[in-house]
Design an enzyme around this catalytic site. Sequence first.
Site, PDB file in Angstrom:
ATOM      1  N   GLU A  50       0.872  -1.175   0.000  1.00 51.47           N
ATOM      2  CA  GLU A  50       0.000   0.000   0.000  1.00 51.47           C
ATOM      3  C   GLU A  50       0.909   1.225   0.000  1.00 51.47           C
ATOM      4  OE1 GLU A  50      -3.542   2.328   2.485  1.00 51.47           O
ATOM      5  OE2 GLU A  50      -2.432   0.741   3.498  1.00 51.47           O
ATOM      6  N   ASP A  75       5.044   4.721   3.642  1.00 49.52           N
ATOM      7  CA  ASP A  75       4.752   6.155   3.733  1.00 49.52           C
ATOM      8  C   ASP A  75       5.990   6.816   4.342  1.00 49.52           C
ATOM      9  OD1 ASP A  75       1.666   7.693   3.880  1.00 49.52           O
ATOM     10  OD2 ASP A  75       3.424   8.792   4.586  1.00 49.52           O
ATOM     11  N   ASP A 124      -1.752  12.185  -2.634  1.00 50.64           N
ATOM     12  CA  ASP A 124      -1.817  13.639  -2.842  1.00 50.64           C
ATOM     13  C   ASP A 124      -2.013  13.878  -4.341  1.00 50.64           C
ATOM     14  OD1 ASP A 124      -1.253  14.068  -0.111  1.00 50.64           O
ATOM     15  OD2 ASP A 124       0.869  13.714  -0.499  1.00 50.64           O
ATOM     16  N   LYS A 128      -0.835  20.971  -9.328  1.00 48.75           N
ATOM     17  CA  LYS A 128      -0.073  21.851 -10.230  1.00 48.75           C
ATOM     18  C   LYS A 128       0.615  21.018 -11.305  1.00 48.75           C
ATOM     19  CE  LYS A 128       1.109  25.665  -7.219  1.00 48.75           C
ATOM     20  NZ  LYS A 128       2.142  26.147  -6.316  1.00 48.75           N
ATOM     21  N   ASP A 160     -10.255  10.448  -4.312  1.00 52.23           N
ATOM     22  CA  ASP A 160     -11.384  11.385  -4.316  1.00 52.23           C
ATOM     23  C   ASP A 160     -11.271  12.332  -5.508  1.00 52.23           C
ATOM     24  OD1 ASP A 160      -9.032  12.143  -2.453  1.00 52.23           O
ATOM     25  OD2 ASP A 160      -9.800  14.048  -3.201  1.00 52.23           O
TER      26      ASP A 160
HETATM   27  C1  SAM Z   1      -3.606  12.233   1.411  1.00 47.61           C
HETATM   28  S1  SAM Z   1      -2.638  11.139   2.366  1.00 47.61           S
HETATM   29  C2  SAM Z   1      -3.515   9.587   2.263  1.00 47.61           C
HETATM   30  C3  SAM Z   1      -3.177   8.654   3.377  1.00 47.61           C
HETATM   31  C4  SAM Z   1      -3.993   7.353   3.408  1.00 47.61           C
HETATM   32  N1  SAM Z   1      -3.721   6.519   2.262  1.00 47.61           N
HETATM   33  C5  SAM Z   1      -5.463   7.641   3.508  1.00 47.61           C
HETATM   34  O1  SAM Z   1      -6.158   7.420   2.502  1.00 47.61           O
HETATM   35  O2  SAM Z   1      -5.895   8.076   4.572  1.00 47.61           O
HETATM   36  C6  SAM Z   1      -1.239  10.832   1.296  1.00 47.61           C
HETATM   37  C7  SAM Z   1      -0.116  10.091   2.004  1.00 47.61           C
HETATM   38  O3  SAM Z   1       0.888   9.802   1.054  1.00 47.61           O
HETATM   39  C8  SAM Z   1       2.157  10.041   1.633  1.00 47.61           C
HETATM   40  N2  SAM Z   1       3.079  10.354   0.539  1.00 47.61           N
HETATM   41  C9  SAM Z   1       2.857  11.185  -0.490  1.00 47.61           C
HETATM   42  N3  SAM Z   1       3.920  11.207  -1.333  1.00 47.61           N
HETATM   43  C10 SAM Z   1       4.825  10.369  -0.785  1.00 47.61           C
HETATM   44  C11 SAM Z   1       6.144   9.952  -1.168  1.00 47.61           C
HETATM   45  N4  SAM Z   1       6.729  10.399  -2.298  1.00 47.61           N
HETATM   46  N5  SAM Z   1       6.783   9.086  -0.374  1.00 47.61           N
HETATM   47  C12 SAM Z   1       6.221   8.608   0.759  1.00 47.61           C
HETATM   48  N6  SAM Z   1       4.978   8.962   1.173  1.00 47.61           N
HETATM   49  C13 SAM Z   1       4.294   9.819   0.411  1.00 47.61           C
HETATM   50  C14 SAM Z   1       1.944  11.177   2.609  1.00 47.61           C
HETATM   51  O4  SAM Z   1       2.913  11.189   3.635  1.00 47.61           O
HETATM   52  C15 SAM Z   1       0.524  10.886   3.120  1.00 47.61           C
HETATM   53  O5  SAM Z   1       0.538  10.110   4.306  1.00 47.61           O
END
Ligand code: SAM
Length: 231
Positions: A50, A75, A124, A128, A160
Amino acid sequence: MGRKNKLQRFAENRTFNNLFQYSYEEIIKGFPYKGKWNEFFGNNNRIVLELGCGKGEYTIGLARKYPDVNFIGVDIKGARMWRGLKTSQEEGLKNVAFIRTRINLIEYFFNEKEVDEIWITFPDPQVKESRERKRLTSQNFLRQYSKFLKPEGIIHLKTDGLLLYDYTREVVEQEGHILLYANENIYGSDDLKNEVTGIQTFYEQKWLSNQTRIKYLEFRLNPKMFKANKS
Ligand SMILES: C[S@@+](CC[C@H](N)C(=O)[O-])C[C@H]1O[C@@H](n2cnc3c(N)ncnc32)[C@H](O)[C@@H]1O
């Protein structure tokens, strides 16, 4: 979350035997379980990742449902990941691990064809255009995943964001990946596998409370990508 709470979680994270966190300098020297995750888990079961797991709801939810599959949440945020780690310890889930790393470095943790499936949950959106390469479904990231995913391995995206959903569909189409399933409103359908609607992440619950439609894609990578890795 307060700084003190975070520090407590970081400290407890260091006590968990199913969390891997290394500095860049350490990881480039070689991760001990690369190509040998079966030794860590003590079995040859399938491995599912995941990516951007946050608190790891999919890692935990799927691990409960499928004890004969190994799940690894990835993460960079250790304080969020603590929640999944704590649950895995409390419930004695032997088929769960977490890696705290930037996903850009993920190929250092797995050998060719070591991973069977990937879930990307509410990443995320990086809206942009200049940050396109940072989207976890950009061709750049997909190329990285091809270095350890099995050629028949499925990538699941739950999001989303319409932008990210449309963007990923475009990448799939333009780059010759194989679309297996697409749905723009999963809670408006009744033909989905239980794990798509039956597990809800922290971010998913936030978006659902705003009446946002949740989108879902399933695809395989273009087989040419795996051949290119060999040449
Ligand atoms: C919007 S949150 C979603 C978290 C979880 N999957 C949820 O649905 O609740 C996006 C997660 O991706 C992680 N993340 C984004 N880009 C990342 C990267 N390049 N390396 C590691 N983690 C990343 C962020 O730290 C964050 O915890």
